[in-house]
Design a protein around this motif. Structure first.
Motif, PDB file in Angstrom:
ATOM      1  N   SER A   1       0.852  -1.197   0.000  1.00 58.85           N
ATOM      2  CA  SER A   1       0.000   0.000   0.000  1.00 58.85           C
ATOM      3  C   SER A   1       0.883   1.240   0.000  1.00 58.85           C
ATOM      4  N   ASN A   2       0.229   2.352  -0.208  1.00 56.61           N
ATOM      5  CA  ASN A   2       0.887   3.646  -0.151  1.00 56.61           C
ATOM      6  C   ASN A   2      -0.039   4.524   0.674  1.00 56.61           C
ATOM      7  N   ASN A   3       0.087   4.416   1.991  1.00 54.22           N
ATOM      8  CA  ASN A   3      -0.803   5.115   2.905  1.00 54.22           C
ATOM      9  C   ASN A   3      -0.133   6.403   3.369  1.00 54.22           C
ATOM     10  N   ASN A   4      -0.828   7.521   3.217  1.00 53.77           N
ATOM     11  CA  ASN A   4      -0.306   8.839   3.605  1.00 53.77           C
ATOM     12  C   ASN A   4       0.989   9.173   2.877  1.00 53.77           C
ATOM     13  N   GLY A   5       1.106   8.737   1.629  1.00 58.20           N
ATOM     14  CA  GLY A   5       2.271   9.056   0.811  1.00 58.20           C
ATOM     15  C   GLY A   5       3.491   8.213   1.101  1.00 58.20           C
ATOM     16  N   GLU A   6       3.391   7.283   2.044  1.00 55.45           N
ATOM     17  CA  GLU A   6       4.514   6.432   2.416  1.00 55.45           C
ATOM     18  C   GLU A   6       4.277   5.012   1.904  1.00 55.45           C
ATOM     19  N   PRO A   7       5.251   4.450   1.191  1.00 54.15           N
ATOM     20  CA  PRO A   7       5.093   3.051   0.780  1.00 54.15           C
ATOM     21  C   PRO A   7       5.143   2.133   1.993  1.00 54.15           C
ATOM     22  N   TYR A   8       4.294   1.125   1.979  1.00 52.99           N
ATOM     23  CA  TYR A   8       4.210   0.171   3.079  1.00 52.99           C
ATOM     24  C   TYR A   8       4.135  -1.223   2.486  1.00 52.99           C
ATOM     25  N   GLU A   9       4.884  -2.143   3.055  1.00 55.18           N
ATOM     26  CA  GLU A   9       4.828  -3.526   2.612  1.00 55.18           C
ATOM     27  C   GLU A   9       4.750  -4.432   3.828  1.00 55.18           C
ATOM     28  N   GLY A  10       3.852  -5.393   3.749  1.00 55.42           N
ATOM     29  CA  GLY A  10       3.710  -6.381   4.803  1.00 55.42           C
ATOM     30  C   GLY A  10       3.767  -7.769   4.210  1.00 55.42           C
ATOM     31  N   MET A  11       4.055  -8.738   5.058  1.00 54.82           N
ATOM     32  CA  MET A  11       4.105 -10.122   4.618  1.00 54.82           C
ATOM     33  C   MET A  11       3.528 -11.012   5.709  1.00 54.82           C
ATOM     34  N   ALA A  12       2.596 -11.876   5.304  1.00 49.72           N
ATOM     35  CA  ALA A  12       2.082 -12.900   6.202  1.00 49.72           C
ATOM     36  C   ALA A  12       2.683 -14.234   5.781  1.00 49.72           C
ATOM     37  N   ILE A  13       3.153 -14.966   6.750  1.00 48.11           N
ATOM     38  CA  ILE A  13       3.628 -16.328   6.532  1.00 48.11           C
ATOM     39  C   ILE A  13       2.690 -17.217   7.327  1.00 48.11           C
ATOM     40  N   ARG A  14       1.982 -18.098   6.615  1.00 47.31           N
ATOM     41  CA  ARG A  14       1.015 -18.985   7.260  1.00 47.31           C
ATOM     42  C   ARG A  14       1.514 -20.424   7.145  1.00 47.31           C
ATOM     43  N   LEU A  15       1.480 -21.132   8.269  1.00 44.22           N
ATOM     44  CA  LEU A  15       1.955 -22.511   8.311  1.00 44.22           C
ATOM     45  C   LEU A  15       0.890 -23.393   8.949  1.00 44.22           C
ATOM     46  N   PHE A  16       0.570 -24.503   8.261  1.00 48.18           N
ATOM     47  CA  PHE A  16      -0.406 -25.465   8.777  1.00 48.18           C
ATOM     48  C   PHE A  16       0.331 -26.621   9.430  1.00 48.18           C
ATOM     49  N   ASN A  17      -0.002 -26.918  10.684  1.00 46.26           N
ATOM     50  CA  ASN A  17       0.603 -28.024  11.406  1.00 46.26           C
ATOM     51  C   ASN A  17      -0.258 -29.270  11.184  1.00 46.26           C
ATOM     52  N   LYS A  18       0.301 -30.272  10.512  1.00 47.55           N
ATOM     53  CA  LYS A  18      -0.438 -31.492  10.186  1.00 47.55           C
ATOM     54  C   LYS A  18      -0.885 -32.250  11.431  1.00 47.55           C
ATOM     55  N   THR A  19      -0.139 -32.137  12.515  1.00 47.50           N
ATOM     56  CA  THR A  19      -0.468 -32.869  13.736  1.00 47.50           C
ATOM     57  C   THR A  19      -1.572 -32.174  14.531  1.00 47.50           C
ATOM     58  N   SER A  20      -1.395 -30.878  14.788  1.00 45.45           N
ATOM     59  CA  SER A  20      -2.384 -30.157  15.604  1.00 45.45           C
ATOM     60  C   SER A  20      -3.597 -29.703  14.795  1.00 45.45           C
ATOM     61  N   LYS A  21      -3.465 -29.676  13.456  1.00 45.74           N
ATOM     62  CA  LYS A  21      -4.529 -29.184  12.549  1.00 45.74           C
ATOM     63  C   LYS A  21      -4.822 -27.705  12.759  1.00 45.74           C
ATOM     64  N   LEU A  22      -3.815 -26.967  13.233  1.00 40.69           N
ATOM     65  CA  LEU A  22      -3.958 -25.524  13.452  1.00 40.69           C
ATOM     66  C   LEU A  22      -3.014 -24.756  12.542  1.00 40.69           C
ATOM     67  N   TRP A  23      -3.449 -23.568  12.152  1.00 43.39           N
ATOM     68  CA  TRP A  23      -2.626 -22.625  11.407  1.00 43.39           C
ATOM     69  C   TRP A  23      -1.945 -21.679  12.384  1.00 43.39           C
ATOM     70  N   LYS A  24      -0.711 -21.313  12.078  1.00 42.86           N
ATOM     71  CA  LYS A  24      -0.016 -20.210  12.751  1.00 42.86           C
ATOM     72  C   LYS A  24       0.252 -19.165  11.677  1.00 42.86           C
ATOM     73  N   ILE A  25      -0.050 -17.904  11.997  1.00 42.52           N
ATOM     74  CA  ILE A  25       0.145 -16.806  11.054  1.00 42.52           C
ATOM     75  C   ILE A  25       1.120 -15.812  11.671  1.00 42.52           C
ATOM     76  N   TYR A  26       2.217 -15.610  10.956  1.00 36.81           N
ATOM     77  CA  TYR A  26       3.260 -14.665  11.374  1.00 36.81           C
ATOM     78  C   TYR A  26       3.168 -13.432  10.483  1.00 36.81           C
ATOM     79  N   TRP A  27       3.419 -12.257  11.036  1.00 40.09           N
ATOM     80  CA  TRP A  27       3.342 -10.995  10.296  1.00 40.09           C
ATOM     81  C   TRP A  27       4.673 -10.262  10.399  1.00 40.09           C
ATOM     82  N   ILE A  28       5.086  -9.689   9.278  1.00 37.69           N
ATOM     83  CA  ILE A  28       6.286  -8.856   9.195  1.00 37.69           C
ATOM     84  C   ILE A  28       5.887  -7.649   8.353  1.00 37.69           C
TER      85      ILE A  28
END
Length: 174
Positions: free
Chosen positions: A73-100
């Motif tokens: 995005s370009n919010n308030n004239g400033e470029p912004y970049e984000g990244m989500a890394i999502r990982l599915f655990n086959k054993t627990s059947k839960l997703w973990k979502i990390y943000w940077i």
């Protein structure tokens, strides 16, 4: 999905839905136009919102057990970049979502964790915001996979009440 919390230890006990799978985020593959509404000030009883446009790109990785999302995005004239890394655990059947993002350039130390049920994904973590202990929820509504919605809320009372502070509506580009 079930969420319980040990209030003394601040430990979340998140149980996956019966249908939780590595395919939960398949609806999000591709490129999207994103309309954002974000509270100008969080946890201050604010009702002032800022709105801006963004673009989201998502692709599966790790043989389908993960995915990467880039948010631009370009919010308030400033470029912004984000990244989500999502990982599915086959054993627990839960997703973990990390943000940077380009503001902090460090990965979340407290990823949100959860799963989808009937097109609605709920992902939780305990965190600190402005020196206050909070419970965070990321919610994905994929009941209309051509126009999914994401929202974020904070709770200062262990989930009894929520302040919804960021909402995104997506439209597919490709």
């Amino acid at each position: 999905m079930e969420l319980t919390q040990n209030k003394q230890a601040k430990i979340l006990d998140i149980k996956p839905s019966m249908t939780s799978s590595e395919n939960d985020f398949d609806f999000l593959q591709g490129k999207w136009k994103v309309h954002n509404r974000k509270l100008k000030s969080r946890l201050t009883n604010s009702d002032e919102w800022t709105e801006f446009e963004a673009e989201l790109h998502m692709k599966k990785t790790l043989n389908g057990f993960g995915n990467l999302e880039n948010f631009y995005s370009n919010n308030n004239g400033e470029p912004y970049e984000g990244m989500a890394i999502r990982l599915f655990n086959k054993t627990s059947k839960l997703w973990k979502i990390y943000w940077i993002d380009s503001n902090g350039t460090t990965m979340d130390e407290k990823p949100v964790t959860g799963s989808f049920e009937n097109g609605l994904g709920k992902f939780y973590t305990n965190d600190i915001f402005n020196e206050k202990e909070i419970l965070v929820i990321y919610q994905w509504d994929a009941t209309n996979p051509e126009h999914p919605k994401w929202s974020q809320a904070f709770s200062t009372d262990n989930g009894k009440t929520w302040e919804w502070n960021w909402k995104m509506e997506l439209s597919r580009i490709e």
